[in-house]
Design a protein around this motif. Structure first.
Motif, mmCIF file in Angstrom:
data_model
loop_
_atom_site.group_PDB
_atom_site.id
_atom_site.type_symbol
_atom_site.label_atom_id
_atom_site.label_comp_id
_atom_site.label_asym_id
_atom_site.label_seq_id
_atom_site.Cartn_x
_atom_site.Cartn_y
_atom_site.Cartn_z
ATOM 1 N N ASP A 144 -21.804 -85.769 -17.709
ATOM 2 C CA ASP A 144 -22.009 -86.541 -18.574
ATOM 3 C C ASP A 144 -22.912 -87.283 -17.816
ATOM 4 O O ASP A 144 -23.721 -88.360 -18.255
ATOM 5 C CB ASP A 144 -20.693 -87.506 -17.683
ATOM 6 N N PRO A 245 -15.510 -76.572 -29.541
ATOM 7 C CA PRO A 245 -14.374 -77.194 -28.614
ATOM 8 C C PRO A 245 -13.404 -76.777 -29.048
ATOM 9 O O PRO A 245 -12.488 -76.413 -28.100
ATOM 10 C CB PRO A 245 -14.313 -78.747 -28.656
ATOM 11 N N SER A 298 -17.584 -76.071 -24.933
ATOM 12 C CA SER A 298 -17.062 -76.765 -23.477
ATOM 13 C C SER A 298 -15.336 -78.016 -24.654
ATOM 14 O O SER A 298 -16.049 -78.346 -26.088
ATOM 15 C CB SER A 298 -17.832 -78.451 -23.843
ATOM 16 N N PRO A 299 -14.480 -78.176 -23.994
ATOM 17 C CA PRO A 299 -13.991 -78.811 -24.749
ATOM 18 C C PRO A 299 -13.446 -79.733 -25.106
ATOM 19 O O PRO A 299 -12.234 -80.098 -25.620
ATOM 20 C CB PRO A 299 -12.451 -78.285 -23.852
ATOM 21 N N LYS A 300 -14.297 -80.821 -23.821
ATOM 22 C CA LYS A 300 -14.415 -81.782 -23.869
ATOM 23 C C LYS A 300 -15.650 -82.378 -24.472
ATOM 24 O O LYS A 300 -16.875 -83.010 -23.423
ATOM 25 C CB LYS A 300 -14.288 -82.371 -22.594
ATOM 26 N N THR A 302 -18.365 -84.145 -25.846
ATOM 27 C CA THR A 302 -19.089 -85.877 -26.260
ATOM 28 C C THR A 302 -20.531 -85.708 -27.567
ATOM 29 O O THR A 302 -20.819 -85.179 -27.024
ATOM 30 C CB THR A 302 -19.170 -87.284 -25.467
ATOM 31 N N LEU A 329 -12.825 -83.933 -33.109
ATOM 32 C CA LEU A 329 -12.539 -83.521 -31.575
ATOM 33 C C LEU A 329 -13.603 -85.034 -31.180
ATOM 34 O O LEU A 329 -13.146 -84.279 -29.680
ATOM 35 C CB LEU A 329 -13.088 -82.162 -31.867
ATOM 36 N N ASP A 331 -15.761 -87.485 -28.292
ATOM 37 C CA ASP A 331 -15.724 -88.135 -28.316
ATOM 38 C C ASP A 331 -16.884 -89.615 -28.136
ATOM 39 O O ASP A 331 -17.986 -88.214 -28.086
ATOM 40 C CB ASP A 331 -15.364 -88.732 -26.428
#
Length: 471
Positions: A144, A245, A298-300, A302, A329, A331
């Motif tokens: 991040d 994802p 990438s599972p999470k 953004t 899915l 963010d």
């Protein structure tokens, strides 16, 4: 005393904030002397480019007078600032007069414009560096931090007020080239989707477009999106980026092989492949392996990461298409929102901005609300997207995927799927029927008029066949 202890005792010296007050004064003085120079200043800098807040207030007062076609001089600017209760904060009438009296010439002020813009850029980069440093020292996950750092630098440098202004003569040259390419080649001028009728209707996926593929769950929208990426990267050798994802990269590779080699997906997952199946896989493996397709599973995921990765791969590998599966899915990233609805709105809007910035089409998948299930024919409508925020407004092209046999196990349209082009900014809409081959994990044209990759390797094409149960 250790080296670390010595370093800890060193005083922290704050960097001086970049500024050039003399240049700011010269610009404001000339703006109050020459209306012609005001127009030049508007194209070169923005009010926020001033270091001194008082100078920003004076600049805004000048612009308001200029926009209202009123005289611009120290007296009228003072009156405008008095009206807003800001004259004292700006140094009073005497300060305004001193700015005008000290202004030398338009040529000198024009040079000062460049210095104001440069110091503003240096200041934004300094501020971005401080925010990046703060993030780096925090507990924020490093991925991040990297994504946010890239976004901060781009945001700091993407501030040219004239970047969107173009001379019509320059624009026409590019437009005529595109028209000529369409007329002479007879193929889509954008990225081909792999579906002949759809490409004929849309001209392919155009640079800067946000393309939304929407459906209810289990209709095959991920398969359709992979077909588009497959057409781009494997069949046309154009670099593409796929964000998945929910689907791992190995699964993506197997689906690509199944679709290209025409080997049922469930056989690839088992040990029951025949010699003929292996031959088909071996024949298509080189083209699939060498395709310029980049996969991020990438599972999470953004939006901040999507933005950073798209920018990096556009610069390094000249990607021509990005596919995001799917918006519900995602963010946004480091920002927090009052509701999920507001967050999806922001993701949608910024993906459209990103497509325009990178000059590539971005295909965004989305689930529809339950509206179709309450209708007799189950067909989706454009207003079924409204629960997904502003996707309908931001999208240039909306393609809704519908399969009648997903609702009726015994259907006269088994194996058929409808691509409902519900929105096409500047173009026609309509419905295109294609075939769903779930066992191969792909959709294909109902009537294939062009040669497929298998034919190029000496195989005869097979007729379109009905779908088997999706694996």
């Amino acid at each position: 005393m250790s080296g670390h202890e010595q370093a800890a005792e060193l005083p922290v010296i704050a960097a001086e904030v970049p500024r050039n007050l003399e240049a700011e004064q010269a610009v404001l003085g000339m703006m109050m002397r020459s209306k012609d120079f005001i127009a030049e200043a508007v194209e070169a800098i923005r009010p926020a480019d001033y270091y001194r807040p008082a100078h920003e207030l004076i600049h805004c007062a000048v612009l308001d007078l200029y926009a209202a076609h009123e005289p611009v001089d120290p007296f009228t600017v003072a009156a405008k600032l008095t009206e807003r209760g800001e004259l004292v904060r700006c140094g009073g009438v005497n300060y305004l007069h001193s700015l005008v009296n000290n202004a030398r010439s338009i040529a000198h002020a024009a040079r000062m414009l460049g210095r104001v813009r440069e110091t503003a850029l240096r200041r934004r980069l300094t501020e971005a560096g401080l925010r990046i440093d703060e993030l780096a020292q925090s507990e924020t996950p490093i991925d991040d931090v990297v994504a946010a750092a890239v976004a901060e630098v781009f945001a700091a440098t993407d501030q040219d007020p004239t970047a969107t202004v173009a001379n019509l003569a320059d624009v026409m040259e590019g437009a005529l080239d595109e028209i000529e390419a369409i007329g002479t080649v007879g193929s889509p001028s954008g990225i081909p989707t792999g579906f002949h009728e759809l490409d004929q209707m849309t001209g392919g996926l155009r640079p800067g477009q946000l393309v939304v593929i929407a459906s209810r769950p289990a209709m095959g929208k991920s398969t359709l999106a992979l077909d588009v990426a497959r057409s781009c990267a494997i069949h046309h050798k154009l670099p593409a980026l796929l964000f998945t994802p929910e689907i791992g990269r190995n699964e993506v590779a197997m689906r690509l092989l199944a679709a290209e080699a025409r080997v049922p997906l469930h056989l690839l997952r088992s040990s029951n492949m025949t010699d003929d199946d292996w031959t088909r896989v071996a024949r298509r493996m080189p083209d699939v392996s060498e395709a310029p397709l980049f996969i991020d599973d990438s599972p999470k995921l953004t939006f901040t990461e999507i933005q950073a990765k798209c920018r990096r791969l556009r610069q390094r590998n000249d990607i021509r298409l990005a596919v995001v599966d799917y918006v519900q899915l995602l963010d946004y990233g480091l920002r927090r929102f009052q509701s999920r609805y507001e967050e999806i709105n922001e993701i949608s809007r910024h993906l459209k901005i990103l497509a325009r910035e990178l000059e590539i089409p971005i295909v965004l998948l989305s689930q529809l609300n339950r509206g179709p299930e309450h209708r007799i024919d189950k067909r989706p409508q454009l207003f079924d997207m409204r629960d997904s925020g502003t996707l309908e407004d931001d999208a240039d092209l909306v393609i809704m995927l519908h399969r009648e046999d997903a609702y009726e196990k015994v259907s006269p349209r088994a194996g058929e799927a409808d691509l409902i082009v519900a929105k096409h900014r500047g173009g026609i809409t309509g419905t295109i029927t294609i075939a769903f081959q779930g066992h191969y994990s792909r959709f294909v044209d109902m009537v294939r008029e062009r040669s497929l990759p298998e034919q190029q390797h000496g195989e005869a094409d097979e007729p379109t066949e009905p779908a088997r149960p999706t694996e």
